[in-house]
Design a protein around this motif. Structure first.
Motif, mmCIF file in Angstrom:
data_model
loop_
_atom_site.group_PDB
_atom_site.id
_atom_site.type_symbol
_atom_site.label_atom_id
_atom_site.label_comp_id
_atom_site.label_asym_id
_atom_site.label_seq_id
_atom_site.Cartn_x
_atom_site.Cartn_y
_atom_site.Cartn_z
ATOM 1 N N MET A 185 0.832 -1.200 0.000
ATOM 2 C CA MET A 185 0.000 0.000 0.000
ATOM 3 C C MET A 185 0.869 1.254 0.000
ATOM 4 S SD MET A 185 -3.167 -0.749 -0.312
ATOM 5 C CE MET A 185 -3.848 0.837 0.091
ATOM 6 N N GLU A 186 1.974 1.225 0.729
ATOM 7 C CA GLU A 186 2.867 2.378 0.766
ATOM 8 C C GLU A 186 3.431 2.655 -0.624
ATOM 9 O OE1 GLU A 186 4.914 5.634 1.915
ATOM 10 O OE2 GLU A 186 3.403 4.537 3.069
ATOM 11 N N LYS A 187 3.840 1.615 -1.330
ATOM 12 C CA LYS A 187 4.345 1.779 -2.694
ATOM 13 C C LYS A 187 3.246 2.294 -3.614
ATOM 14 C CE LYS A 187 6.694 -0.686 -6.439
ATOM 15 N NZ LYS A 187 7.253 -1.993 -6.885
ATOM 16 N N PHE A 188 2.035 1.777 -3.430
ATOM 17 C CA PHE A 188 0.894 2.202 -4.238
ATOM 18 C C PHE A 188 0.630 3.693 -4.065
ATOM 19 C CE2 PHE A 188 -3.784 2.828 -4.445
ATOM 20 C CZ PHE A 188 -3.982 2.547 -5.790
ATOM 21 N N PHE A 189 0.676 4.178 -2.816
ATOM 22 C CA PHE A 189 0.457 5.603 -2.560
ATOM 23 C C PHE A 189 1.590 6.452 -3.142
ATOM 24 C CE2 PHE A 189 -2.160 4.248 1.293
ATOM 25 C CZ PHE A 189 -3.364 4.474 0.640
ATOM 26 N N THR A 190 2.799 5.922 -3.112
ATOM 27 C CA THR A 190 3.932 6.655 -3.679
ATOM 28 C C THR A 190 3.761 6.836 -5.182
ATOM 29 O OG1 THR A 190 5.437 5.802 -1.982
ATOM 30 C CG2 THR A 190 6.435 6.656 -3.992
ATOM 31 N N LEU A 191 3.275 5.778 -5.841
ATOM 32 C CA LEU A 191 3.084 5.829 -7.290
ATOM 33 C C LEU A 191 1.788 6.537 -7.685
ATOM 34 C CD1 LEU A 191 4.223 2.189 -8.138
ATOM 35 C CD2 LEU A 191 5.513 4.291 -8.517
ATOM 36 N N ASN A 192 0.874 6.677 -6.730
ATOM 37 C CA ASN A 192 -0.415 7.317 -6.999
ATOM 38 C C ASN A 192 -0.705 8.356 -5.924
ATOM 39 O OD1 ASN A 192 -1.824 5.494 -9.276
ATOM 40 N ND2 ASN A 192 -0.738 4.144 -7.851
ATOM 41 N N PRO A 193 -0.009 9.490 -5.946
ATOM 42 C CA PRO A 193 -0.163 10.500 -4.893
ATOM 43 C C PRO A 193 -1.578 11.060 -4.785
ATOM 44 C CG PRO A 193 1.094 11.366 -6.754
ATOM 45 C CD PRO A 193 0.977 9.899 -6.975
ATOM 46 N N GLY A 194 -2.355 10.938 -5.846
ATOM 47 C CA GLY A 194 -3.740 11.401 -5.778
ATOM 48 C C GLY A 194 -4.539 10.672 -4.725
ATOM 49 N N PHE A 195 -4.239 9.391 -4.520
ATOM 50 C CA PHE A 195 -4.918 8.633 -3.472
ATOM 51 C C PHE A 195 -4.453 9.091 -2.094
ATOM 52 C CE2 PHE A 195 -6.048 5.239 -6.600
ATOM 53 C CZ PHE A 195 -7.399 5.186 -6.307
#
Length: 308
Positions: A185-195
């Motif tokens: 999830m941390e990587k996902f947020f890094t790649l998708n800052p909009g979330f």
């Protein structure tokens, strides 16, 4: 010091927040959370804090102090079987009780429910799910699978863009909860800052301790009118110690699977019993019903799910 909103507000007496809490029915929801979920003290504390914040926000709205709807989208991180879906369901009830969503339904989905297989398929799928979720909570499990940058023909990005737009524009009547493993999830947020910018509350779900898993197993059995014999309870304790050291351990989910198989062995044992049985035998899990698991073999192998 805050200025009062108007003359009518000035004439109000003191606010009894405890009474507001009770009248909204939140106490019942929190009590049910304590009753139904073993452990998870940090999670329960955060849920109570969020409930208190929303209660105060509702009172502030009543008095004219609130200026805009709060951001309520959340992230639940932790390993499988740690109660994320159950807590999301309770959160939906709290949000409805306090008037932050109209209906309070929980729509639980994964990538496959949102992302299509061909051009023009993703948008209708995602919008259909959002239509069902409006007025309640959309729970997206393993949300990081929405984003697959290594596949140029993947349509997950289209679903993400639609979700981000709705999370911003309809946040007064929809709460989105993203869930999954903490590191992914941390990587996902890094790649998708909009979330990340739209998530107001991040809650981490710890793994259960062994005594908590044993208590969970007894609670699961009790709900189905079963119980361990004293000897079987000790075997279950040993099962938990061994099982969590083996692959694919999923906390309460693994315990549920183990109990399902124990009940299967119990049923076979009773049917093979020569002669009539006492009715109470129908409720008893014996040591052998658990010892038949591959967990107790020296080399159970690594062939996938081993809750057998």
């Amino acid at each position: 010091m805050l200025e009062v909103a108007d003359t009518e507000t000035q004439n109000h007496g003191p606010v009894d927040l405890r009474a507001e809490f009770a009248n909204a029915g939140i106490s019942d929801v929190l009590y049910g959370l304590d009753r139904d979920l073993v452990g998870l003290k940090p999670v329960k504390a955060r849920i109570r804090e969020i409930a208190s914040l929303l209660l105060v926000e509702r009172v502030r709205q009543k008095y004219g102090y609130a200026t805009e709807a709060p951001t309520l989208h959340m992230s639940f991180t932790g390993n499988p079987g740690t109660g994320k879906t159950t807590v999301a369901l309770r959160m939906a009830s709290i949000l409805k009780a306090l008037g932050f969503v109209r209906q309070g339904q929980l729509i639980s989905v994964t990538r496959d429910d949102l992302v299509g297989q061909y051009i023009g398929h993703t948008a209708p799928k995602t919008k259909e799910i959002l239509k069902k979720a409006i007025g309640g909570v959309l729970f997206i499990d393993e949300a990081y699978y929405l984003y697959r940058p290594d596949n140029e023909r993947d349509y997950g990005q289209e679903a993400i863009e639609i979700l981000l737009q709705v999370m911003e524009n309809q946040r007064e009547d929809l709460v989105v909860i993203l869930a999954g493993y903490a590191d992914r999830m941390e990587k996902f947020f890094t790649l998708n800052p909009g979330f990340r910018s739209r998530i107001a509350h991040h809650i981490d779900f710890p793994d259960y301790e062994n005594p908590e898993l044993l208590s969970i197993s007894e609670t699961m059995l009790a709900r189905q009118n079963y119980h361990f014999t004293p000897e079987a309870r000790d075997v279950m304790r040993r099962y938990i110690e061994r099982r969590r050291e083996q692959p694919y351990f999923s906390n309460a989910r693994s315990i549920r699977n183990a109990l399902d198989r124990a009940r299967l062995r119990q049923a076979n044992r009773l049917v093979a019993y020569e002669g009539p049985i006492q009715p109470e035998m129908l409720t008893m899990i014996e040591p052998g019903d658990l010892l038949g698991s591959r967990v107790f073999l020296e080399n159970p192998g690594n062939t996938g799910e081993i809750d057998a």
